[in-house]
Design a protein around this motif. Structure first.
Motif, short mmCIF file in Angstrom:
data_model
loop_
_atom_site.label_atom_id
_atom_site.label_comp_id
_atom_site.label_asym_id
_atom_site.label_seq_id
_atom_site.Cartn_x
_atom_site.Cartn_y
_atom_site.Cartn_z
N VAL A 47 0.57 7.09 -6.53
CA VAL A 47 -0.56 8.01 -6.69
C VAL A 47 -0.12 9.44 -6.41
O VAL A 47 -0.49 10.38 -7.13
N THR A 48 0.68 9.63 -5.37
CA THR A 48 1.16 10.97 -5.05
C THR A 48 2.06 11.52 -6.15
O THR A 48 1.95 12.69 -6.54
N MET A 88 0.82 -1.21 0.00
CA MET A 88 0.00 0.00 0.00
C MET A 88 0.86 1.26 0.00
O MET A 88 0.47 2.28 -0.53
N VAL A 89 2.04 1.17 0.61
CA VAL A 89 2.92 2.33 0.65
C VAL A 89 3.36 2.70 -0.76
O VAL A 89 3.35 3.88 -1.15
N TRP A 90 3.72 1.69 -1.56
CA TRP A 90 4.16 1.97 -2.92
C TRP A 90 3.02 2.49 -3.77
O TRP A 90 3.22 3.35 -4.64
N ALA A 91 1.82 2.02 -3.52
CA ALA A 91 0.66 2.54 -4.25
C ALA A 91 0.43 4.00 -3.89
O ALA A 91 0.15 4.84 -4.77
N ALA A 92 0.56 4.33 -2.62
CA ALA A 92 0.39 5.72 -2.18
C ALA A 92 1.47 6.61 -2.79
O ALA A 92 1.19 7.73 -3.21
N ILE A 93 2.69 6.11 -2.85
CA ILE A 93 3.79 6.88 -3.46
C ILE A 93 3.52 7.10 -4.94
O ILE A 93 3.71 8.21 -5.46
#
Length: 102
Positions: free
Chosen positions: A9-10, A2-7
């Protein structure tokens, strides 16, 4: 994961905002109101950051040595002191208040 997905998307959001800013027509950017607002946005953002760093302590409002340092900086600015003197005054007053209180 999820961290990589958030990165991702950001990063995409930042790129999209940059692209949006570059695609604004020059005629819009040359309007007097837009120019005034663009000149004042960095000042407002800096003031908001200063207020958060000075008066916020997590989720609570704090009135401590940082506020005294900010007040000293404001007084130095009103006296038209050079920038380094303003910073030094804020640092000295903040340190003195912290030393006296504890």
């Amino acid at each position: 994961m999820m961290v990589w997905a958030a990165i991702a998307v950001t990063a995409f959001g930042c790129y999209a905002m940059k692209l949006l800013g570059l695609s604004v027509p020059a005629a819009v950017l040359e309007r007097p109101l837009v120019r005034r607002v663009a000149a004042l946005v960095p000042i407002a953002a800096l003031a908001a950051l200063i207020a958060l760093q000075t008066f916020a302590d997590g989720h609570t409002l704090a009135l401590d040595a940082r506020a005294a340092g900010l007040a000293a900086a404001v007084v130095a600015l009103l006296l038209r002191a050079p920038f380094l003197v303003v910073v030094a005054a804020a640092v000295v007053v903040t340190a003195a208040v912290r030393a006296l209180t504890g």
